[in-house]
Every structure is written in structure tokens, then in C-alpha cells.
Design an enzyme around this catalytic site. Structure first.
Site, short mmCIF file in Angstrom:
data_model
loop_
_atom_site.label_atom_id
_atom_site.label_comp_id
_atom_site.label_asym_id
_atom_site.label_seq_id
_atom_site.Cartn_x
_atom_site.Cartn_y
_atom_site.Cartn_z
N GLU A 174 51.78 30.46 60.78
CA GLU A 174 50.69 31.27 60.24
C GLU A 174 50.14 30.74 58.92
OE1 GLU A 174 49.46 34.34 61.76
OE2 GLU A 174 50.52 33.52 63.48
N HIS A 250 52.33 39.65 57.65
CA HIS A 250 52.51 38.37 56.95
C HIS A 250 53.23 38.62 55.63
CE1 HIS A 250 48.76 36.75 59.18
NE2 HIS A 250 49.83 36.19 59.70
N CYS A 369 43.97 36.94 51.35
CA CYS A 369 43.75 36.46 52.72
C CYS A 369 42.52 35.56 52.80
CB CYS A 369 43.54 37.65 53.67
SG CYS A 369 45.05 38.41 54.26
#
Length: 446
Positions: A174, A250, A369
Site C-alpha cells: 500500500e 492504513h 493521504c
């Protein structure tokens, strides 16, 4: 030599929409199918980029993906003209169609893992695009992401680009959303921290039970090998499985690091004491600060809701650190009170600046993000494609471009409109000229 940490933010694309595609991302699911504002979202992102550039930060921009992804739909058996492919897919397989329209590339923290030249054996900055195998809609991104990164960091004397890891859940990667770096100055050898959710080849180890663990231990190890990192400069930590099951999909939703500061929730890590002790032993800089937020101060629910830890921590020229937070943090009493108290304490964090990024927040991502962090020295910065760096001129050009090409409102039902695809490709073709990227999109390579 002067050192910088540049932030490269993902530019929100012209088909920005809410489709609720990320199982395990509470905010994404909550806002599924709501109308979106691509123009507002893009301008919010650009405004944040310009504000950081005005603070003296090196600020860049990364181009979005092309969506709808007609090429993936064709691979899945839909045929005919582009218009026929869109309309058939929307009618016959709406879930697959929506996945191929995802706006998720705006969360650039998932684009890649980056290791600065100070950490790598060959003295180059290394990039590995994330394969994002856990979510079909995100697994469509790595190839174009790699193209965009190579066009942005396009000098092989300074930058090394790797292919994304094998497209298999055993190597689910990720990107920087599960990676952070602690250091003294940005140009010094740092400690790279890889946070994983599960072991893929040893199912006897702890793992979440409800939501998927997207990052594997094996993927983290593979990226460290590709980047030529030394074992003494790497720490692997498992994320608390219980938090993943609460919606912490996350690590950057529950902890963030910058230079000598690790800012984290007390429930963030599995076997937290051992992990923090290893960080202390391997960290080579001075005055390491662990800023631990207790559950009694901010609940996990409030941390997720406000994205307290999905904030950016930046270092100003005077050495003071600033938290770049979404206005959602300001509007939550517990989080707002905590941050007000934090800046008065004996830590490098001296200020909080709030930004409205609600279009991103509603789709499940906060300020952190939206950016990929790249530590650079002066020579490396000079080798970056200059058209991708935000200054007054590029800011105005990109705002004008958004005004020209983006819709004010977009409904999920608009995504099958063939005219939207034409508008999007026209916009992206012009964007690649503004950013001097060349032909990074499949429609430009036919």
C-alpha cells in the site's frame, strides 16, 4: 548541501466521485453514491499545495489517473465503441463499472514507497509503485502511476524506478501509507519504518478478523530489498489487528512521523513496547520524541472520524514543526482540545494549521493521504521535472485548467456518460502538456 522534504500531492481528477468502494474505510462507505464536486475538490487540493509552497516548502503535483478506465473494462470482455463499453458495463456490471471509475488515485500516499538517497546503497532516490492488490479499483493504478513518477523524477543519475511488486495478495503493498521515516536532518541516513497488517506466508501470526490487512510483512521486506536498505536502518512493526477491524485501514490513519518525531495513538501497534524500543536502539539522530496520544484523550473513533493522524507534519525553516490538519479536527472538541494542548508542550510541534479538504475527507482520506514525501538535496531537486513544482505561475495555470475542464457536480449516474470520458481525456491531454509529462496515459499511446 541543503536538504528538503518535498511533498508531491495528487491532483484530484475530473471524474472525482464517491462510490464507497473501500471495504474497511469507514468514511468511504459512509458517503457512497453521494454527489461530488470535482471542481471544488481539485481547487481544495491546489489551495493546500499553494499554502505549503507559500510556507517555504518544496511542493509538487502528481497527475491523476484516467477514469473511467475503459481499457480495463475491455479486458473484462466489454466491446464496441468507448460509449458502448461504458454503457454496457454500467448496465450489466455496475459494481465493476464503478470500480473502473474510482477517484482513489488522489490519495498519493498510496502511490509508492520512496527511499531517499541517504538511505540507499547506490545513493539514488528509489521509487516502487504500490500494487494495491487488496482493492480491485486501486489495483488498476500501478502502471500509470509508474509512468507519472518516471516523468516527474526523470533523471536516471539521481532516481531509480522499480516495477510494482507481483500482483498477488501475498505481496499486498500500500505504499507510503504504511511507511514512514525518522531522521535527524532530511539528508542524514534515516530509520525507515514499515508497518504491516499480517504475515502472508505464516497464518499462525496475529491478523485482523473483520477487515482486510492490506499490507503484508513480505511486501515490506521486498520493497526494502529493492531499495537497497541496510537492516540496521529498517524497522518492521505490525499494526494492531484490532484497530484494522475498527476501520484503521492504513497505518497513516493512526500514526505519522517526521524527522525526530513519531506521533501515534497508544493502540496503534501490536507489541508496542518492543517496537518502540527497537526504534530507540536504531535511531541515529538526537532528541527522539515519541508523542503518544492516549485513548482517554482521543478515542480511536474520533481519531478515525477526524483523521487526526492523517495530518501532515512539516518542518519550517526555523526548525519548528507544524501540523497540517483537516478542519474536521478543529470541529471535534476532543481532538481540537488535544491539539491546542500539544503545541504548548515541550515537543518540536509548535503550531497547527487547518485546511478544508472535505471533498477528500468524505471519500476516506485526509491531508497526509494526498501527498507523497520525497527527501531531496539541491542537486536532486534540480533534476526533478520543474513543471511539476508548484509556484505562482503553475498554481494559476492549474486553477485555470480546472475551471476550464471540471464539472461543478458529478453524480454516480453521470459516469457512464460518453461525453464525460471525452471531457476527461481532453483535460488530461492538456494537463500532460502543462506538466511536461509526455504520453503517460494509454489513450495517448494508441
Amino acid at each position: 548541501m541543503t536538504q528538503f522534504e518535498a511533498n508531491f500531492d495528487g491532483l484530484v481528477g475530473p471524474t472525482h466521485n464517491y462510490a464507497g468502494l473501500s471495504y474497511g474505510n469507514v468514511a468511504s462507505l459512509k458517503n457512497a453514491s453521494a454527489s461530488s464536486s470535482p471542481k471544488q475538490a481539485a481547487k481544495q487540493g491546489l489551495k493546500k499545495m499553494k499554502a505549503l509552497a507559500d510556507l517555504g516548502m518544496v511542493q509538487g503535483v502528481l497527475a491523476p489517473q484516467e477514469r473511467p478506465d475503459v481499457y480495463s473494462l475491455r479486458r473484462l470482455g466489454f466491446t464496441g465503441s468507448d460509449a458502448q463499453v461504458l454503457q454496457a458495463a454500467a448496465k450489466q456490471a455496475p459494481a465493476i463499472f464503478q470500480a473502473c471509475c474510482s477517484a482513489s488515485s488522489m490519495w498519493t500516499a498510496n502511490a509508492a514507497t520512496v527511499s531517499p538517497s541517504a538511505d540507499t546503497l547506490d545513493g539514488k532516490i528509489h521509487f516502487t509503485p504500490a500494487n494495491l492488490t487488496n482493492k480491485f479499483h486501486r489495483s488498476l493504478e500501478p502502471q500509470v502511476t509508474g509512468n507519472i513518477l518516471r516523468a516527474t523524477f526523470n533523471n536516471s543519475d539521481y532516481f531509480s524506478h522499480h516495477q510494482h511488486l507481483p500482483d498477488n495478495e501475498h505481496f499486498g503493498d500500500e505504499g507510503a501509507a504504511n511507511h514512514t521515516r525518522l531522521c535527524g536532518n532530511y539528508g542524514e541516513t534515516g530509520l525507515e519504518i514499515f508497518v504491516y497488517g499480517r504475515h502472508a506466508f505464516d497464518t499462525s501470526k496475529p491478523a485482523p478478523k473483520k477487515f482486510p490487512a492490506r499490507q503484508t510483512f513480505e511486501a515490506s521486506q521486498a520493497v526494502a530489498r529493492l531499495h537497497g536498505l541496510q537492516s540496521e536502518n529498517v524497522v518492521y512493526i505490525q499494526q494492531n489487528p484490532d484497530l484494522i477491524d475498527q476501520g484503521v485501514f492504513h497505518n497513516d490513519v493512526i500514526s505519522v512521523g517526521n524527522q525526530n518525531v513519531l506521533f501515534y495513538h497508544e493502540q496503534a501497534f501490536s507489541n508496542s513496547d518492543a517496537a518502540l524500543q527497537e526504534i530507540k536502539q536504531k535511531f541515529s539522530g538526537n532528541n527522539l520524541h515519541f508523542i503518544c496520544v492516549k485513548t482517554s484523550e482521543v478515542s480511536v473513533e474520533d481519531a478515525i472520524k477526524t483523521y487526526l493522524f492523517n495530518t501532515q507534519i512539516i518542518t519550517q525553516a526555523n526548525g519548528d514543526m507544524v501540523i497540517i490538519a483537516p478542519t474536521n479536527c478543529q470541529e471535534n472538541p476532543a481532538v481540537s482540545n488535544y491539539l491546542a494542548k500539544l503545541v504548548t508542550q515541550n515537543t518540536p510541534i509548535k503550531e497547527v494549521k487547518y485546511f478544508d479538504v472535505k471533498q477528500s475527507m468524505q471519500n476516506g482520506g485526509g491531508p497526509a493521504c494526498l501527498r507523497l514525501r520525497v527527501a531531496l538535496n539541491e542537486s536532486e531537486l534540480a533534476a526533478v521535472n520543474p513543471h511539476t513544482l508548484i509556484n505562482d505561475q503553475q498554481f494559476e495555470l492549474l486553477n485555470t485548467w480546472v475551471d476550464k475542464h471540471y464539472r461543478d457536480e458529478l453524480k454516480v449516474t453521470d459516469l457512464s456518460d460518453p461525453q464525460l470520458l471525452i471531457e476527461s481525456r481532453t483535460a488530461l491531454d492538456e494537463l500532460t502538456q502543462i506538466l511536461d509529462l509526455g504520453s503517460v496515459y494509454p489513450f495517448q499511446q494508441i
